[in-house]
Every structure is written in structure tokens, then in C-alpha cells.
Design an enzyme around this catalytic site. Structure first.
Site, short mmCIF file in Angstrom:
data_model
loop_
_atom_site.label_atom_id
_atom_site.label_comp_id
_atom_site.label_asym_id
_atom_site.label_seq_id
_atom_site.Cartn_x
_atom_site.Cartn_y
_atom_site.Cartn_z
CG HIS A 149 31.32 39.97 40.71
ND1 HIS A 149 30.20 40.64 40.38
CD2 HIS A 149 32.22 40.87 40.03
CE1 HIS A 149 30.54 41.56 39.45
NE2 HIS A 149 31.69 41.86 39.24
CG ASN A 159 27.66 48.86 37.57
OD1 ASN A 159 27.38 50.08 37.66
ND2 ASN A 159 28.96 48.72 37.28
CD GLU A 198 31.81 39.44 36.02
OE1 GLU A 198 33.00 39.13 36.46
OE2 GLU A 198 31.64 40.39 35.43
CD GLU A 249 36.66 40.90 40.62
OE1 GLU A 249 35.67 40.25 40.68
OE2 GLU A 249 37.08 41.55 39.30
CD GLU A 286 36.19 36.90 35.78
OE1 GLU A 286 37.20 37.03 36.34
OE2 GLU A 286 35.27 37.89 35.76
CG ASP A 293 30.13 46.90 39.65
OD1 ASP A 293 31.34 46.44 39.50
OD2 ASP A 293 29.13 45.76 39.61
NE ARG A 310 40.59 41.57 35.52
CZ ARG A 310 39.43 42.30 35.05
NH1 ARG A 310 38.49 41.65 35.57
NH2 ARG A 310 39.33 43.73 34.75
CE1 TYR A 368 35.50 44.52 32.09
CE2 TYR A 368 36.97 42.91 32.19
CZ TYR A 368 36.48 43.30 32.73
OH TYR A 368 36.22 43.26 34.05
CG HIS A 410 40.64 43.95 38.23
ND1 HIS A 410 39.67 44.66 38.12
CD2 HIS A 410 40.48 42.82 38.89
CE1 HIS A 410 38.61 43.79 38.32
NE2 HIS A 410 39.17 42.81 39.09
CG ASP A 446 36.92 39.22 33.12
OD1 ASP A 446 36.11 38.32 32.22
OD2 ASP A 446 36.31 39.72 33.99
#
Ligand code: EZ4
Ligand code: CO
Length: 402
Positions: free
Chosen positions: A312, A37, A262, A339, A236, A316, A147, A159, A122, A210
Site C-alpha cells: 500500500h 487515516n 491494505e 503503489e 484488489e 495517507d 490502476r 471511489y 492511479h 481496486d
């Protein structure tokens, strides 16, 4: 069988992906993902200029020898660009091997060790109420692990929280945006978020969080302790892990399970973390850590120390990486969780795939190889567009970990 050619397919169906296609003299081809990414074209150039010319004429079944040739043979070792390039080759070769033997890749890694791979997705919201709603929405879709992230009051963009009405995508087109961060506000806020989420969903749901490398070890220790009543599946990336021993401090203070990795690209990034049992889950991305060959070895090393996988699986990483992670995850004994941040419908259309989600679990499918293809005509309609992850600054302007 011989490798006759290899080329890149660079496309941006909602976000950028670098895909390597390796062709053979028997007409069988394989796909690998080289996406890093915000640094995509560095991997593309590494592959085109320095790797592809060395592949022509080699036997694609020699996954171990080719891995060593690209790793040891380059003299310059490790790093995300090198290891993503090696992974792109390695994953494509496993795909070829599976197709040639007419069997899914997981059968070449030990066969299925479980019925499916438990995944987490997520949930996010601008505030606690929105985050709770989002968790409940994902539970209604069948997820059993979620998450949770929410906007921290007093911080403009947190984030994991998307702009209004858009799905969350960490990279943005153009040059890097800048966001603000306050550890003090976050440390006060996070336990309130999980108090609300746990009360809303009850005991049976796996909840994850996270921290995205934002804390020092002692701050992370405090957060882990304050989240213990909410029984997290994991916390995380609590602190940047270049300094592996930092996790020893966190471990001494809390029983909240710890996941990290990750941004790792080699088993050596996790060596101390694993052999000292400072972590519970290793997240090293299959396509950033040298591919399936090294993912399998790293998982086996972790198994000795009761550390499980938690690969991970953000947007991306292309669907090719999701397929590779699911084949490894189905096969290794110490699979933990995967994930699952679903790709956009357009990305899925460019990469038709055999993997499926059902009732909280994903399965790689039983197609030979990885079970993934790419619609090159459609891919060509979406050329690369420069995009970056944001950077973060503290309230006084100091650059910090995003
Ligand atoms: O921010 O993959 O757990 N998932 C994550 C991701 C990362 C992105 C960075 O490119 O932390 O969303
Ligand atoms: Co993360």
C-alpha cells in the site's frame, strides 16, 4: 548507543501525518510514520502515553527485542493503532541503524535484489473517456503500470474519482462525508471500463483495479471472470478479508490475479490467504503492520507460497512509509509491485527524501538509513486538522463498505 528521547511531529501539509522522531546519545536520530487515516490522534496518544516512556535508555540496534517488547509485552495484541505505533518505533530504529552503520536500510535486509521497484500509479476519470485519458497521461510520464478507476454512471461519487479539478485524496477535512454505492451498476460497468482502457493502451501496459472491499465473494468471482479478457495485473480488495476463506470462492472461479491487505496489520490477517495460495499479492502497509521487522518476516513467509508483495502506498501514508516500503521492496526476493500515489508538492517539501521515480520504477536512494528527513519549521506551519474517510451507503440507505 542509547535512546535518549522520542517525540512526535504532528503536521497537516495538505493532509495529516504523525511522525515519530527517536534521538540517541550519539546524535543520530531516526524517523517513523504512525499515520492511520482518520484515527491519527489515537496512535499519537498510544505512542506518547504508553510507548515512548519505555524506550528511553534502550539500545536502538535491538530492533527485534524492542519489537517483541512492544508486541508481546503489551499483552494486548494487534489492531491498527497498536501495530502502527510499533511500526513507527521499528522504522525509526532501522533508520538509526542504517545511519549508524553508514549504509542504506536495504543493505541490512539482504541488499538490493533488483535495480528498482516497479510502481503503479492511479488513473481516474468521471467517465470512461476521462479515465482512458488519465491512463495515457500517466504512461506519458513513464509509468508502465496504472490502476484505473472511473465514475460509475448513476452513482454520484465513486471511489477513486476526485472532485473536479482536484487531485484525489480519500480523506476530507471535517466530519465523514457520505457517498452512495450500487453493486449492480458497478458490476455492469467495470468490464466496459477495461474494454476501453485495454483497447486504448495495447497489450504491454500493466493494468490494475481496486474494488475497495465492495463485493461479496461470488460477486467478486463474477467480476474477476468478466475482466479476464483484459489481462489485469491484479484485482484488489475484491471482498472484505476478515473472512479469509471468502477468497477461496473467488479463486475457484477466476484466474484474474488477486491482491488484498491494505487494512491488515498482522501476518495473522493473511495466514490462511497465503498458505492456501488464495491470493497473489499481499498489500499489508509497512507502517500499519508493525514496521520493517514484521514486513521482512511476512514477505519471507509469502515467498514460500509464491505470493508477492504489493505494498500500500497511498497519500495517507507519509513519505517515511514510502521510503521504508522501497527499502524492503528493493531487498526481498518476492517483490511484486509498489503503489505510488504521489504526495502533494507541499508534503514532499515537508519530508525531503532520497527516493526517486524514473521510467516506471522507484529506488529508495543510497543515503544512509531510510534517506528521509523532516523540515520541522515548515511542518509547524500546518497544524493537525480533523479529517475522515467517507462512509458509503447503498441506494436504500444501508451502510456498506466504503
Ligand atoms: O482508500 O489509503 O489502494 N489504495 C487505496 C487507498 C485507500 C486509502 C484509505 O485511507 O485503496 O487509496
Ligand atoms: Co486499495
Amino acid at each position: 548507543m542509547k535512546i535518549t528521547g522520542a517525540r512526535l511531529i504532528i503536521t497537516s501539509p495538505d493532509r495529516n501525518f504523525i511522525t515519530l522522531r527517536i534521538d540517541t546519545d550519539e546524535g543520530i536520530y531516526g524517523l517513523g510514520d504512525g499515520t492511520v487515516n482518520g484515527r491519527e490522534l489515537a496512535v499519537a496518544s498510544y505512542l506518547t502515553e504508553h510507548v515512548i516512556p519505555c524506550l528511553i535508555g534502550r539500545d536502538p540496534f535491538q530492533t527485534e527485542d524492542i519489537w517483541q517488547y512492544l508486541y508481546r509485552g503489551a499483552y494486548w495484541r494487534r489492531g491498527p493503532v497498536t501495530m502502527a505505533a510499533i511500526a513507527a518505533v521499528d522504522v525509526a530504529l532501522w533508520d538509526i541503524k542504517g545511519k549508524a552503520l553508514n549504509t542504506p536500510v536495504y543493505n541490512l535486509l539482504g541488499g538490493a535484489s533488483r535495480n528498482g521497484c516497479m510502481v503503479y500509479t492511479h488513473a481516474n476519470g468521471a467517465d470512461i473517456a476521462e479515465a482512458v485519458d488519465s491512463v495515457q497521461k500517466h504512461l506519458a510520464e513513464g509509468y508502465i503500470a496504472v490502476r484505473a478507476q472511473a465514475g460509475v454512471p448513476g452513482i454520484a461519487s465513486s471511489y477513486g474519482v476526485p472532485k473536479k479539478g482536484k487531485p484525489y485524496e480519500p480523506a476530507e477535512r471535517g466530519l465523514p462525508s457520505e457517498s452512495l454505492w450500487s453493486t449492480e451498476k458497478y458490476l455492469r460497468f467495470a468490464p466496459k471500463l477495461f474494454d476501453a482502457v485495454r483497447n486504448a493502451v495495447g497489450e504491454d501496459v500493466h493494468l490494475l483495479h481496486d474494488v475497495h472491499h465492495r463485493l461479496t465473494p461470488i460477486q467478486a468471482a463474477r467480476l474477476g471472470k468478466s475482466l479476464e479478457p483484459y489481462d489485469l495485473f491484479w484485482m484488489e480488495d475484491a471482498t472484505p478479508a476478515e473472512y479469509q476463506e471468502g477468497f477461496k470462492i473467488i479463486r475457484q472461479h477466476t484466474t484474474t490475479p488477486l491482491a488484498v491487505g491494505e487494512v491488515f496489520n498482522s501476518v495473522w490477517d493473511a495466514h490462511d490467504l497465503v498458505r492456501n495460495q488464495w491470493i497473489d499479492y499481499l498489500r499489508m502497509t509497512v507502517s500499519h503492520g508493525g514496521g520493517i521487522t514484521s514486513a521482512k518476516k511476512t514477505a519471507d513467509f509469502c515467498d514460500l507460497y509464491q505470493v508477492k508483495t504489493g505494498y500500500h502506498g497511498a497519500t495517507d501514508l507519509s513519505p517515511v512509509t514510502m521510503a521504508a516500503a522501497l527499502h524492503v521492496g528493493l531487498a526481498v526476493h518476492n517483490f511484486g509491485i509498489q503503489e505510488h500515489m504521489p504526495h502533494t508538492a507541499l508534503t514532499d517539501e515537508v519530508f525531503p527524501h532520497a527516493y526517486k521515480f524514473e521510467n516506471g520504477y522507484m529506488h529508495p536512494g543510497d543515503a544512509p538509513g531510510l534517506g528521509i528527513t523532516i523540515d520541522e519549521e515548515l511542518a509547524a506551519k500546518y497544524p493537525y486538522q480533523r479529517a475522515y474517510l467517507p462512509v458509503a451507503r447503498l441506494l436504500d440507505g444501508t451502510l456498506t463498505d466504503w
